[in-house]
Structures are given as structure tokens and as C-alpha cells.
Motif scaffolding. Structure first.
Motif, short mmCIF file in Angstrom:
data_model
loop_
_atom_site.label_atom_id
_atom_site.label_comp_id
_atom_site.label_asym_id
_atom_site.label_seq_id
_atom_site.Cartn_x
_atom_site.Cartn_y
_atom_site.Cartn_z
N GLU A 26 0.82 -1.20 0.00
CA GLU A 26 0.00 0.00 0.00
C GLU A 26 0.86 1.26 0.00
O GLU A 26 0.55 2.23 -0.68
N ASP A 27 1.96 1.24 0.77
CA ASP A 27 2.86 2.40 0.79
C ASP A 27 3.51 2.59 -0.58
O ASP A 27 3.61 3.72 -1.07
N CYS A 28 3.96 1.51 -1.18
CA CYS A 28 4.57 1.60 -2.51
C CYS A 28 3.56 2.14 -3.51
O CYS A 28 3.88 3.00 -4.33
N SER A 29 2.32 1.68 -3.41
CA SER A 29 1.26 2.17 -4.30
C SER A 29 1.01 3.65 -4.09
O SER A 29 0.82 4.40 -5.06
N ALA A 30 1.02 4.09 -2.83
CA ALA A 30 0.82 5.51 -2.53
C ALA A 30 1.96 6.34 -3.13
O ALA A 30 1.73 7.44 -3.65
N ILE A 31 3.16 5.81 -3.08
CA ILE A 31 4.31 6.51 -3.67
C ILE A 31 4.14 6.60 -5.19
O ILE A 31 4.35 7.66 -5.78
#
Length: 154
Positions: A26-31
Motif C-alpha cells: 500500500e505504501d509503494c502504491s501511494a508513492i
């Protein structure tokens, strides 16, 4: 300029690292979404135009009117190329392996995502990939009914 965009990315990644030692899918996707949003924002596109226009227009034939036409042309390219849903940094492409890795082995680290981001950006420099991207634009409705002028700069 390009350094502003890189500073933005590095700052965002640093904040993500502080928030969590292990970067989630999810963090990678947000980035990926944040980078896409920056790259398609008015300021981001203007930075890209400022960075690219001099070299590109210096090499362009005069009949293309590069200085006059490049800003609108690049805006169309950047809006599509960096689209948050299907563009270069879209999570489905930027984080595909990271998210699969999390699902099957371990939660990826910040380094996993940084490596993915720089690897994806470096991939853009590959001439075969550039040919594929240009072919994608040529084989889409990007140029609309303009079959004479639009394809030439691509």
C-alpha cells in the motif's frame, strides 16, 4: 526542474521510511500515485518542459515550430505517459513485484521500493523501451485525426 521532482520523491520516500521500517504494498502504491500526480501536475509538466525543450527543439526541424508547439505536445504526452491509473509510475507497474513479494515471502523494505522507483526510471532510458512507448502513442488515439503533423515529433 528535474531535481525538484527527485527531491520530492526522496523526501516522500524518507517520510515513508520513518513511518514504517518495512514498506508495504500500500505504501509503494501511494508513492506511485504521488509520483504520478506530481509528474502530471501543471508545475510538474512545466518542469519537464523546461528540462526537455532546449535539447529537443534544437534538434527538431524548423517546420515543426518546436518552441511554439512543444509545450502543448509534451503536456499531452506527460498526461498520458505518467497517468496514475495506467502510466509509467502507476502502482500496477511500479509495485507489481513488490506487492507480489509481500504476498508470498516478506514485507518489502524501503530499499525495495527505492530500487523499484529508480529501476523504473532507468528503464525509460532503454532505446527499445522508448520505441515501444512511441509505438504505443502512434497506435493509440493520441494524435486523433491529425495524421500528418502529430506523428512526426513522436
Amino acid at each position: 526542474n528535474l531535481s525538484k521532482m527527485l527531491k520530492f520523491v526522496v523526501t516522500f520516500l524518507a517520510l515513508a521510511a520513518v513511518a514504517s521500517a518495512e514498506l508495504s504494498c500500500e505504501d509503494c502504491s501511494a508513492i506511485g500515485m504521488a509520483i504520478s500526480a506530481q509528474a502530471t501536475s501543471e508545475a510538474g509538466i512545466q518542469d519537464q518542459i523546461n528540462f526537455l525543450m532546449g535539447d529537443i527543439c534544437a534538434a527538431a526541424p524548423p517546420e515543426l515550430g518546436c518552441e511554439d508547439n512543444f509545450p502543448a505536445f509534451w503536456t499531452g504526452i506527460a498526461t498520458n505517459l505518467f497517468n496514475g491509473e495506467i502510466g509509467w509510475y502507476a502502482p500496477q507497474f511500479l509495485c507489481e513485484d513488490v506487492c507480489q513479494e509481500k504476498s508470498y515471502t516478506h514485507a518489502p523494505t524501503c530499499e525495495d521500493c527505492v530500487s523499484r522507483l529508480y529501476g523504473s526510471t532507468g528503464y525509460m532510458a532503454d532505446q527499445e523501451i522508448q520505441v515501444e512507448v512511441v509505438s504505443g502513442f502512434l497506435n493509440s488515439d493520441f494524435c486523433g485525426d491529425d495524421t500528418e503533423i502529430c506523428p512526426a515529433p513522436l
